[in-house]
Design an enzyme around this catalytic site. Structure first.
Site, PDB file in Angstrom:
ATOM      1  CG  LEU A 280      41.900  47.296  -1.233  1.00  0.00           C
ATOM      2  CD1 LEU A 280      42.638  47.447  -0.073  1.00  0.00           C
ATOM      3  CD2 LEU A 280      42.907  47.714  -2.696  1.00  0.00           C
TER       4      LEU A 280
ATOM      5  CE  LYS B 178      53.242  51.657 -13.876  1.00  0.00           C
ATOM      6  NZ  LYS B 178      53.200  50.081 -13.997  1.00  0.00           N
TER       7      LYS B 178
ATOM      8  CB  ILE C 199      51.646  48.972  -3.126  1.00  0.00           C
ATOM      9  CG1 ILE C 199      52.514  48.836  -1.910  1.00  0.00           C
ATOM     10  CG2 ILE C 199      50.244  49.492  -2.831  1.00  0.00           C
ATOM     11  CD1 ILE C 199      53.006  50.338  -1.564  1.00  0.00           C
TER      12      ILE C 199
ATOM     13  CB  CYS D 272      54.060  42.972  -5.171  1.00  0.00           C
ATOM     14  SG  CYS D 272      54.897  43.626  -4.015  1.00  0.00           S
TER      15      CYS D 272
ATOM     16  CG  ASP E 199      53.946  48.110 -11.259  1.00  0.00           C
ATOM     17  OD1 ASP E 199      53.865  48.121 -12.409  1.00  0.00           O
ATOM     18  OD2 ASP E 199      53.434  49.221 -10.393  1.00  0.00           O
TER      19      ASP E 199
END
Length: 147
Positions: free
Chosen positions: A12, A75, A111, A113, A116
């Site tokens: 990334l 969250k 994201i 995955c 979380d």
């Protein structure tokens, strides 16, 4: 519907500089695990993020030269798990910022995955529904397996 989400293998952080970056964090901005640690090391400015005082379902933003770095607040605290609903709200908030600032290209991990534990098929469907309608966004998802 246009398929705006493209998956590639790779790191990334080697994404082209014209791509803004996004990842998920908790509202407490601890960033002590997963890819968030790397974001914290590279971009720092945790105080600046905290001062934005963003709640769950929002997005905190840093500017890095020509790109933005999006911190999707999915969250309340680092030890909780996000919901698909809160992820969707955060993505919508990010899209609003992107639209207002002329950002069309975005790079992100899968994201929600990793640690979380969200399901990628569902997350990808959410990305498609949030960004797919206009055809003006390119989302590149980096599947990076650290060595």
């Amino acid at each position: 519907m246009a398929n705006c989400v493209r998956e590639i293998e790779g790191d990334l952080f080697s994404a082209p500089k014209d791509h803004s970056l996004a990842h998920c964090v908790a509202a407490d901005l601890k960033m002590g695990a997963g890819i968030a640690v790397k974001f914290k090391q590279l971009y720092g400015k945790v105080n600046e993020l905290q001062s934005q005082n963003v709640g769950v379902g929002g997005v905190a933003v840093l500017q890095d030269g020509q790109r933005y770095v999006y911190y999707l607040i999915t969250k309340k605290t680092y030890n909780l798990k996000p919901t698909y609903d809160d992820l969707t709200k955060s993505l919508q908030a990010m899209k609003d910022h992107m639209a207002a600032n002329g950002v069309g290209k975005l790079a992100m991990p899968r994201i929600g995955c990793g640690i979380d534990g969200l399901e990628w098929t569902k997350v990808k469907a959410i990305l498609e529904s949030v960004f797919g309608d206009s055809g003006s966004y390119e989302i590149v998802v980096y599947n990076f397996v650290p060595k």
